[in-house]
Design an enzyme around this catalytic site. Structure first.
Site, short mmCIF file in Angstrom:
data_model
loop_
_atom_site.label_atom_id
_atom_site.label_comp_id
_atom_site.label_asym_id
_atom_site.label_seq_id
_atom_site.Cartn_x
_atom_site.Cartn_y
_atom_site.Cartn_z
N LYS A 22 0.88 1.95 4.41
CA LYS A 22 1.43 1.11 3.33
C LYS A 22 2.53 1.86 2.56
O LYS A 22 3.61 1.31 2.34
CB LYS A 22 0.31 0.71 2.37
CG LYS A 22 0.83 0.07 1.10
CD LYS A 22 -0.28 -0.24 0.12
CE LYS A 22 -0.70 0.92 -0.76
NZ LYS A 22 0.13 1.15 -1.95
N ASN A 23 2.24 3.09 2.17
CA ASN A 23 3.21 3.77 1.31
C ASN A 23 4.48 4.17 2.05
O ASN A 23 5.54 4.26 1.44
CB ASN A 23 2.56 4.98 0.64
CG ASN A 23 1.55 4.55 -0.42
OD1 ASN A 23 1.54 3.38 -0.82
ND2 ASN A 23 0.72 5.47 -0.87
N CYS A 117 -1.09 0.19 -9.49
CA CYS A 117 -2.40 0.56 -10.00
C CYS A 117 -2.30 1.27 -11.33
O CYS A 117 -1.44 2.12 -11.53
CB CYS A 117 -3.08 1.47 -8.99
SG CYS A 117 -3.96 0.55 -7.75
N ARG A 122 2.40 6.94 -15.57
CA ARG A 122 3.19 7.19 -14.37
C ARG A 122 4.66 7.22 -14.73
O ARG A 122 5.40 6.26 -14.56
CB ARG A 122 2.86 6.14 -13.30
CG ARG A 122 1.39 6.24 -12.90
CD ARG A 122 0.98 5.25 -11.87
NE ARG A 122 1.30 5.67 -10.52
CZ ARG A 122 0.82 5.06 -9.43
NH1 ARG A 122 0.02 4.03 -9.55
NH2 ARG A 122 1.17 5.47 -8.23
N ASP A 305 -5.43 9.82 -3.47
CA ASP A 305 -5.81 8.47 -3.03
C ASP A 305 -7.13 8.46 -2.26
O ASP A 305 -7.63 7.39 -1.91
CB ASP A 305 -4.71 7.86 -2.15
CG ASP A 305 -3.54 7.35 -2.97
OD1 ASP A 305 -3.57 7.49 -4.21
OD2 ASP A 305 -2.59 6.80 -2.38
N ARG A 397 -4.35 -5.27 -1.83
CA ARG A 397 -3.00 -4.70 -1.96
C ARG A 397 -2.74 -3.68 -0.85
O ARG A 397 -1.58 -3.46 -0.48
CB ARG A 397 -2.84 -3.99 -3.30
CG ARG A 397 -2.68 -4.90 -4.49
CD ARG A 397 -2.31 -4.10 -5.73
NE ARG A 397 -1.41 -3.03 -5.34
CZ ARG A 397 -1.38 -1.83 -5.88
NH1 ARG A 397 -2.18 -1.52 -6.86
NH2 ARG A 397 -0.53 -0.91 -5.45
#
Ligand code: UD1
Length: 433
Positions: A22-23, A117, A122, A305, A397
């Site tokens: 995903k990232n 999230c 951040r 993560d 997600r």
């Protein structure tokens, strides 16, 4: 509201196929608008974050053609404006990759800042520092980042913290800048390397991705490419811990074992057997689990993560474990929920002290964010009785077909939309178990 309902206690046994990262996909999809030619991206995970990004890109005139569930053709030659729709993009943090991509190509970007999230503060100061070093004027006003430059010129940029997002963003902004850019103290995550490889396949000249010094020689244009995204390290790691927590035996297929080394070594310390193959790992938890100590760190350290998935598993392991979270301060939100399920975990500052040897019993719980949500499902799979997990939109997600992949390995898990469906599941699953 959709929920996962789980009857725990069944060891996961079987195989699971890991999808695209995903990232990496978020960076690569954004970067694909940097050429006027058509780009084909394969192994795109079909998760909410990637669909939201693709929708936002369509909103500014990018042409999108889905070949199949995991392959998309993208043409960015008709981008109408550089102003991204707030309603879409507020949902995902990686919206900020469009700043680097649009600034790099059009010398201007206007992107609302960012959702995703809620795992701690951040900041984006390092992204801004990098864009400014390349010659852009950057302002953040009313929640929107606006970056523009007459021209971008290569620069020497030292990152004050190791950040994946800023490394990728600055790399994108720099590929068509004049001259050479050096990014020092760069992030080394596999998805940084994947985005760099993708940009290089379009004609960029990036060297050193995967080390802490990335060197970029600016080129005048990028061209079409066909690219397949790497497997998702975190999806793989999640199933590895799910196997451990349920005392299972799972073959995790389509992975790059090298990317999983920090996860593998912790599972071995926890007394699991981990066998590595060319593109698969097998995690067997036949013996009792043991405590260990974990500290999250940038790659190749243990990923933040994966911290919640490790935490819920360590609560079942014999002995006292500690987890120190050194990347994001708000990543222990799963703890209150698993304590209600029987875990013995105390959080002091950025450290969780886990007294193992516990057992979970099913409860009604709520996913607080993406990875914590996946971790709570692992707790549910290991629990006695029925667990109902709310707010699974977080999990969707980042995980494709999470429930059906688990079901294929024997888990009793279902996505339900109503109380009635939960009741039916409880009756049906009782009969099976
Ligand atoms: C990415 C991942 C996320 C993962 C994280 C760390 C995506 C879409 N998300 O997030 O899943 O948890 O990497 O591996 O790829 N920081 C600053 N200033 C900045 C940017 C970051 O101080 O300008 C700090 C952050 O607060 C954090 C650390 O740097 O403490 C790492 O953040 P970063 O690597 O940038 O995370 P993301 O790219 O947001």
């Amino acid at each position: 509201m959709a929920q996962y309902v789980i009857r725990g206690g069944t060891p996961l046994v079987g195989e699971v196929e890991i999808g695209g990262a995903k990232n990496a996909a978020l960076g690569i999809l954004a970067a694909s608008i940097m050429t006027d030619e058509t780009v084909t991206i394969d192994n795109v995970p079909d998760v909410r974050d990637t669909s939201v990004l693709l929708e936002a890109m369509e909103g500014i005139g990018v042409q999108m053609h889905r070949i199949d569930r995991h392959t998309v053709k993208i043409n960015g030659s008709n981008v109408r404006n550089v102003n991204i729709e707030y309603e879409l993009i507020k949902k995902i943090r990686a919206s900020y990759y469009l700043v680097g991509a649009l600034l790099g190509k059009y010398r201007e970007a206007e992107v609302p800042l960012p959702g995703g999230c809620n795992i701690g503060s951040r900041p984006i100061d390092q992204h801004i520092k990098g864009f400014r070093a390349l010659g852009a004027e950057v302002e953040v006003e009313h929640g929107v980042i606006h970056a523009r430059a007459k021209k971008l010129v290569g620069a020497h940029i030292y990152m004050d913290v190791v950040t994946v997002g800023a490394t990728i963003n600055i790399m994108m902004a720099a590929v068509m800048a004049e001259g050479k850019t050096t990014i020092e103290n760069a992030a080394k995550e596999p998805h940084v390397v994947d985005v760099a490889n993708f940009l290089n396949s379009m004609g960029a000249q990036i060297r050193g991705a995967g080390t802490d010094v990335i060197r970029i020689r600016g080129v005048s244009r990028l061209h079409s490419a066909e690219y397949s995204i790497i497997p998702d390290q975190i999806e793989a790691g999640t199933f590895m811990f799910a196997s451990a927590a349920t005392r299972g035996d799972v073959m995790i297929k389509n992975v790059i074992p090298k990317h999983l080394e920090s996860i593998t070594s912790k599972l071995i310390e926890m007394n699991c057997e981990v066998d590595e193959f060319d593109d698969a790992v097998r995690v067997v938890a036949a013996r009792g689990l043991r405590a260990t100590q974990i500290k999250t760190l940038p790659y190749p350290g243990f990923p933040t993560d994966m911290q919640p998935q490790a935490g819920v598993t360590l609560a079942l392991s014999e002995g006292t474990s500690t987890i120190t979270e050194s990347i994001f301060e708000n990543r222990f939100k799963y703890v209150d929920e698993v304590v209600r399920m029987g875990a013995n975990i105390k959080v002091e500052g950025n450290t969780a002290i886990i007294t193992g040897g516990g057992k979970y019993s099913g409860a009604n719980i709520t996913a607080p964010d993406l990875r914590a949500g996946a971790a709570l499902c692992i707790a549910g799979l290991a629990a006695e009785g029925v667990t109902v997990v709310d707010d699974i939109h977080y999990i969707e997600r980042g995980y494709e077909d999470f429930d059906s992949k688990l079901r294929a390995m024997g888990a009793q898990i279902e996505k339900t939309e109503s109380e009635r469906e939960v009741r039916k599941f409880k009756l049906r699953s009782k009969i099976v178990s």
